[in-house]
Design a protein around this motif. Structure first.
Motif, PDB file in Angstrom:
ATOM      1  N   MET A   1      20.100  54.227   0.228  1.00 37.24           N
ATOM      2  CA  MET A   1      21.057  52.976  -0.052  1.00 37.24           C
ATOM      3  C   MET A   1      20.508  52.164  -1.233  1.00 37.24           C
ATOM      4  O   MET A   1      19.394  51.989  -1.534  1.00 37.24           O
ATOM      5  N   ALA A   2      21.464  51.692  -2.112  1.00 35.59           N
ATOM      6  CA  ALA A   2      20.936  50.908  -3.511  1.00 35.59           C
ATOM      7  C   ALA A   2      20.739  49.700  -3.120  1.00 35.59           C
ATOM      8  O   ALA A   2      20.928  49.000  -1.988  1.00 35.59           O
ATOM      9  N   VAL A   3      19.705  49.154  -3.786  1.00 35.81           N
ATOM     10  CA  VAL A   3      19.315  47.868  -3.594  1.00 35.81           C
ATOM     11  C   VAL A   3      19.162  47.168  -4.771  1.00 35.81           C
ATOM     12  O   VAL A   3      19.069  47.788  -5.972  1.00 35.81           O
ATOM     13  N   SER A   4      19.070  45.917  -5.009  1.00 30.96           N
ATOM     14  CA  SER A   4      19.021  44.999  -6.060  1.00 30.96           C
ATOM     15  C   SER A   4      17.633  44.226  -6.296  1.00 30.96           C
ATOM     16  O   SER A   4      17.438  43.834  -5.230  1.00 30.96           O
ATOM     17  N   SER A   5      17.036  44.069  -7.240  1.00 30.22           N
ATOM     18  CA  SER A   5      15.889  43.034  -7.224  1.00 30.22           C
ATOM     19  C   SER A   5      16.495  41.887  -8.385  1.00 30.22           C
ATOM     20  O   SER A   5      17.255  42.271  -9.182  1.00 30.22           O
ATOM     21  N   VAL A   6      16.050  40.686  -8.275  1.00 28.73           N
ATOM     22  CA  VAL A   6      16.543  39.709  -8.768  1.00 28.73           C
ATOM     23  C   VAL A   6      15.166  38.732  -9.299  1.00 28.73           C
ATOM     24  O   VAL A   6      14.446  38.368  -8.262  1.00 28.73           O
ATOM     25  N   PHE A   7      15.306  38.571 -10.585  1.00 31.17           N
ATOM     26  CA  PHE A   7      14.334  37.566 -11.104  1.00 31.17           C
ATOM     27  C   PHE A   7      15.181  36.130 -11.707  1.00 31.17           C
ATOM     28  O   PHE A   7      15.920  36.576 -12.195  1.00 31.17           O
ATOM     29  N   ASP A   8      14.691  35.239 -11.071  1.00 27.22           N
ATOM     30  CA  ASP A   8      15.552  33.660 -11.165  1.00 27.22           C
ATOM     31  C   ASP A   8      14.578  33.162 -12.011  1.00 27.22           C
ATOM     32  O   ASP A   8      13.605  32.504 -11.440  1.00 27.22           O
ATOM     33  N   PHE A   9      15.185  32.572 -13.108  1.00 31.33           N
ATOM     34  CA  PHE A   9      14.352  31.822 -14.011  1.00 31.33           C
ATOM     35  C   PHE A   9      14.996  30.444 -14.278  1.00 31.33           C
ATOM     36  O   PHE A   9      16.544  30.577 -14.308  1.00 31.33           O
ATOM     37  N   HIS A  10      14.065  29.418 -14.368  1.00 27.98           N
ATOM     38  CA  HIS A  10      14.687  28.017 -14.446  1.00 27.98           C
ATOM     39  C   HIS A  10      13.764  27.508 -15.690  1.00 27.98           C
ATOM     40  O   HIS A  10      12.529  27.022 -15.301  1.00 27.98           O
ATOM     41  N   PHE A  11      14.463  27.372 -17.120  1.00 33.35           N
ATOM     42  CA  PHE A  11      13.596  26.774 -18.234  1.00 33.35           C
ATOM     43  C   PHE A  11      14.167  25.654 -18.512  1.00 33.35           C
ATOM     44  O   PHE A  11      15.622  25.377 -18.489  1.00 33.35           O
ATOM     45  N   PRO A  12      13.371  24.687 -18.891  1.00 35.53           N
ATOM     46  CA  PRO A  12      13.854  23.328 -19.603  1.00 35.53           C
ATOM     47  C   PRO A  12      14.677  23.752 -20.775  1.00 35.53           C
ATOM     48  O   PRO A  12      14.228  24.627 -21.547  1.00 35.53           O
ATOM     49  N   ALA A  13      15.724  22.730 -21.163  1.00 29.36           N
ATOM     50  CA  ALA A  13      16.489  22.857 -22.267  1.00 29.36           C
ATOM     51  C   ALA A  13      15.812  23.150 -23.561  1.00 29.36           C
ATOM     52  O   ALA A  13      16.258  24.187 -24.406  1.00 29.36           O
ATOM     53  N   ASP A  14      14.638  22.714 -23.610  1.00 28.35           N
ATOM     54  CA  ASP A  14      14.095  22.956 -25.032  1.00 28.35           C
ATOM     55  C   ASP A  14      13.206  24.258 -25.055  1.00 28.35           C
ATOM     56  O   ASP A  14      12.636  24.681 -26.281  1.00 28.35           O
ATOM     57  N   HIS A  15      13.167  25.042 -23.891  1.00 27.56           N
ATOM     58  CA  HIS A  15      12.708  26.583 -23.866  1.00 27.56           C
ATOM     59  C   HIS A  15      13.778  27.301 -23.484  1.00 27.56           C
ATOM     60  O   HIS A  15      13.308  28.455 -23.273  1.00 27.56           O
ATOM     61  N   ALA A  16      15.096  27.036 -23.611  1.00 34.52           N
ATOM     62  CA  ALA A  16      16.084  27.702 -22.951  1.00 34.52           C
ATOM     63  C   ALA A  16      16.465  29.258 -23.714  1.00 34.52           C
ATOM     64  O   ALA A  16      16.238  30.305 -23.328  1.00 34.52           O
ATOM     65  N   ASP A  17      16.292  28.730 -25.038  1.00 36.08           N
ATOM     66  CA  ASP A  17      16.506  30.250 -25.800  1.00 36.08           C
ATOM     67  C   ASP A  17      15.211  31.204 -25.860  1.00 36.08           C
ATOM     68  O   ASP A  17      15.388  32.426 -25.668  1.00 36.08           O
ATOM     69  N   GLU A  18      13.933  30.778 -25.628  1.00 33.97           N
ATOM     70  CA  GLU A  18      12.909  31.658 -25.797  1.00 33.97           C
ATOM     71  C   GLU A  18      13.020  32.391 -24.449  1.00 33.97           C
ATOM     72  O   GLU A  18      12.652  33.438 -24.100  1.00 33.97           O
ATOM     73  N   GLY A  19      13.329  31.419 -23.268  1.00 35.62           N
ATOM     74  CA  GLY A  19      13.149  32.171 -22.093  1.00 35.62           C
ATOM     75  C   GLY A  19      14.452  33.040 -21.736  1.00 35.62           C
ATOM     76  O   GLY A  19      14.231  34.219 -21.151  1.00 35.62           O
TER      77      GLY A  19
END
Length: 96
Positions: A1-19
Motif C-alpha cells: 500500500m502506498a504511503v506519503s511522508s509530509v514535511f510541514d515548514f513554517h518560515f517567517p516572511a523575511d525567510h520565506a524565499d530561502e525556506g
C-alpha cells in the motif's frame, strides 16, 4: 500500500524565499531514494512562509526511513534555524 511522508515548514516572511528553496531542494533529493513514487512541494496561498513537501512511497518502511534520515539532514537544520528554532513537523500517512 502506498504511503506519503509530509514535511510541514513554517518560515517567517523575511525567510520565506530561502525556506521555499530548501523545500524544493529536499523534494529534489527524493527521486534517488528507494521506494520513491512522486513528490509535490505545496506553498500556502495565504502564507508564503508555509510550505510542505509531500512525497509518496511504495511502502511504509521506505517512508519511515526517509523521515528518520532527514531529521539530521543539514537542510532540515537550516530550515529549523530559519523558522526560529522550530523544526518542521513530519509524519507518515495513508494515501486515501
Amino acid at each position: 500500500m502506498a504511503v506519503s511522508s509530509v514535511f510541514d515548514f513554517h518560515f517567517p516572511a523575511d525567510h520565506a524565499d530561502e525556506g521555499v528553496n530548501l523545500a524544493f531542494s529536499i523534494g529534489a533529493d527524493m527521486p534517488a531514494t528507494r521506494g520513491y513514487v512522486r513528490h509535490d512541494v505545496v506553498r500556502d496561498l495565504a502564507d508564503s512562509g508555509h510550505v510542505a513537501v509531500i512525497t509518496q512511497w511504495h511502502e511504509q518502511a521506505q517512508g519511515e526511513a526517509v523521515l528518520k534520515e532527514y531529521l539530521n539532514d543539514p537542510k532540515i537544520d537550516r530550515a529549523t534555524k530559519l523558522a526560529g528554532g522550530k523544526a518542521p513537523a513530519g509524519f507518515l500517512g495513508d494515501v486515501m
